[in-house]
Design a protein around this motif. Structure first.
Motif, mmCIF file in Angstrom:
data_model
loop_
_atom_site.group_PDB
_atom_site.id
_atom_site.type_symbol
_atom_site.label_atom_id
_atom_site.label_comp_id
_atom_site.label_asym_id
_atom_site.label_seq_id
_atom_site.Cartn_x
_atom_site.Cartn_y
_atom_site.Cartn_z
ATOM 1 N N SER A 183 24.962 -4.981 4.984
ATOM 2 C CA SER A 183 24.246 -5.119 6.257
ATOM 3 C C SER A 183 23.509 -3.835 6.616
ATOM 4 N N LEU A 184 24.164 -2.686 6.376
ATOM 5 C CA LEU A 184 23.517 -1.401 6.654
ATOM 6 C C LEU A 184 22.232 -1.254 5.847
ATOM 7 N N LYS A 185 22.286 -1.643 4.583
ATOM 8 C CA LYS A 185 21.098 -1.505 3.737
ATOM 9 C C LYS A 185 19.985 -2.431 4.202
ATOM 10 N N GLU A 186 20.344 -3.657 4.587
ATOM 11 C CA GLU A 186 19.337 -4.597 5.075
ATOM 12 C C GLU A 186 18.655 -4.073 6.333
ATOM 13 N N GLU A 187 19.433 -3.454 7.212
ATOM 14 C CA GLU A 187 18.904 -3.021 8.495
ATOM 15 C C GLU A 187 18.180 -1.671 8.419
ATOM 16 N N GLY A 188 18.695 -0.756 7.594
ATOM 17 C CA GLY A 188 18.130 0.593 7.609
ATOM 18 C C GLY A 188 17.837 1.199 6.261
ATOM 19 N N GLY A 189 18.005 0.429 5.181
ATOM 20 C CA GLY A 189 17.705 0.932 3.853
ATOM 21 C C GLY A 189 18.623 2.063 3.412
ATOM 22 N N PHE A 190 18.129 2.857 2.459
ATOM 23 C CA PHE A 190 18.940 3.940 1.910
ATOM 24 C C PHE A 190 19.293 4.987 2.966
ATOM 25 N N GLU A 191 18.414 5.194 3.926
ATOM 26 C CA GLU A 191 18.685 6.187 4.960
ATOM 27 C C GLU A 191 19.953 5.841 5.729
ATOM 28 N N ALA A 192 20.128 4.555 6.042
ATOM 29 C CA ALA A 192 21.324 4.120 6.768
ATOM 30 C C ALA A 192 22.572 4.258 5.911
ATOM 31 N N LEU A 193 22.446 3.967 4.625
ATOM 32 C CA LEU A 193 23.589 4.116 3.723
ATOM 33 C C LEU A 193 23.967 5.583 3.562
ATOM 34 N N ASP A 194 22.970 6.412 3.306
ATOM 35 C CA ASP A 194 23.245 7.832 3.068
ATOM 36 C C ASP A 194 23.877 8.496 4.284
ATOM 37 N N ALA A 195 23.567 7.997 5.469
ATOM 38 C CA ALA A 195 24.122 8.577 6.691
ATOM 39 C C ALA A 195 25.626 8.380 6.785
ATOM 40 N N ARG A 196 26.180 7.457 5.994
ATOM 41 C CA ARG A 196 27.617 7.192 6.033
ATOM 42 C C ARG A 196 28.381 7.971 4.973
ATOM 43 N N LEU A 197 27.677 8.779 4.201
ATOM 44 C CA LEU A 197 28.354 9.598 3.199
ATOM 45 C C LEU A 197 28.962 10.837 3.838
ATOM 46 N N LEU A 198 30.165 11.172 3.424
ATOM 47 C CA LEU A 198 30.827 12.386 3.878
ATOM 48 C C LEU A 198 30.440 13.545 2.964
ATOM 49 N N PRO A 199 30.406 14.775 3.495
ATOM 50 C CA PRO A 199 30.064 15.920 2.649
ATOM 51 C C PRO A 199 31.032 16.080 1.481
ATOM 52 N N VAL A 200 30.530 16.640 0.403
ATOM 53 C CA VAL A 200 31.330 16.839 -0.806
ATOM 54 C C VAL A 200 32.611 17.597 -0.502
#
Length: 306
Positions: free
Chosen positions: A220-237
């Motif tokens: 759903s995140l990808k459909e609504e906001g693309g890669f930007e929305a997905l990447d925003a949910r990544l935690l720092p290394v």
């Protein structure tokens, strides 16, 4: 000429809530495709029956996945008393049924005897390898081999309730703990047998339950906001080792560390593993180990961008 890697070069950690009925690698491949990631890996398999915390490491984070594999875990478990299966869980064939004669107080008291350091004999349906073959592949061929007991530590056990022959509890444990073996051993101690019907990983290392995302939520995140929305949910290394001591290095020490050389830092523990940061920029450099002479030797470093 080096072959160019396909996919996006992204770095970070996703806390996936693995669904039931899919392997950890199967879930990883779905996530990797969603993110169109060039490089990704998971940090410790969950059985297809199991759900919950499966950290997915992207890019530079894969360098630190071993530390999450080695971290403590916590689980919520439902054990069916009175029935044993060949796999130790509900995916297996019923092997034996026996009456449950112990009352709730006896069941809880018996479970608590597993607190602390215990030895477990890994299941034949585990991923441990024997002469290069995973045990579960041998088990499916009807082959059983001798397994050596392993010592693990059970930090916490909490009974949540008992519904008929179903016992619900939570367990905090060290790496390498087989919850199926714990349940099977409990069943034998009670004289009735038992197997796992529900297994949910609640946490892994520094990561609590909060923040997990399901595959549907990611879609759903990808459909609504693309890669930007997905990447925003990544935690720092660096969150993979967030509970380690931190050492900040000056410019010169940071430079030599990134060249692979041991360095000295005034503010450091006497021994053990540490996380390393550039004191000027605040950038995460990687992890190192304090040696006997007080120098910090690099162990895993992130690639530094110009």
């Amino acid at each position: 000429m080096a072959r160019k890697r396909r996919g996006r070069d992204i770095n970070g950690i996703l806390l996936l809530d693995k669904p039931p009925g899919v392997t950890s690698n199967g879930a990883l491949q779905v996530v990797k495709r969603l993110f169109a990631a060039a490089k990704a890996g998971h940090t410790g398999s969950l059985d297809p029956l199991a759900t919950g915390m499966l950290p997915i490491c992207f890019g530079e984070a894969t360098k630190f996945s071993q530390y999450l594999l080695d971290a403590d875990k916590s689980y919520r478990v439902t054990a069916r008393l009175g029935v044993t299966t060949d796999t130790g869980d509900a995916d297996g064939e019923v092997r034996d049924t026996r009456p449950v004669t112990a009352d709730a107080a006896t069941v809880e008291r018996t479970l608590m005897t597993f607190l602390g350091d215990i030895e477990q004999i890994p299941s034949m349906y585990s991923a441990i390898k024997h002469q290069g073959q995973p045990l579960y592949k041998l088990a499916r061929q009807g082959i059983e081999v001798e397994r050596q007991p392993r010592q693990v530590t059970i930090h916490r056990l909490e009974v949540l309730g008992q519904d008929g022959d179903d016992l619900h509890f939570e367990v905090d444990c060290t790496k390498g703990t087989y919850v199926r073996s714990l349940v099977e051993d409990l069943g034998e101690a009670l004289g009735c047998g038992a197997h796992v019907t529900l297994l949910r990983r609640l946490s892994a290392g520094p990561y609590p339950t909060d923040g997990m995302l399901t595959l549907d939520e990611l879609g759903s995140l990808k459909e609504e906001g693309g890669f930007e929305a997905l990447d925003a949910r990544l935690l720092p290394v660096e969150t993979a080792v967030a509970d380690w001591p931190q050492v900040k290095l000056g410019r010169d020490a940071a430079f030599y560390l990134c060249q692979g050389q041991p360095v000295m830092a005034a503010d450091r523990p006497r021994d053990g593993m540490v996380t390393l940061y550039n004191a000027e920029s605040g950038a995460f450099l990687g992890v190192g180990e304090v040696q006997e002479d007080g120098m910090i030797a690099p162990r895993r470093l992130v690639a530094q961008t110009a």
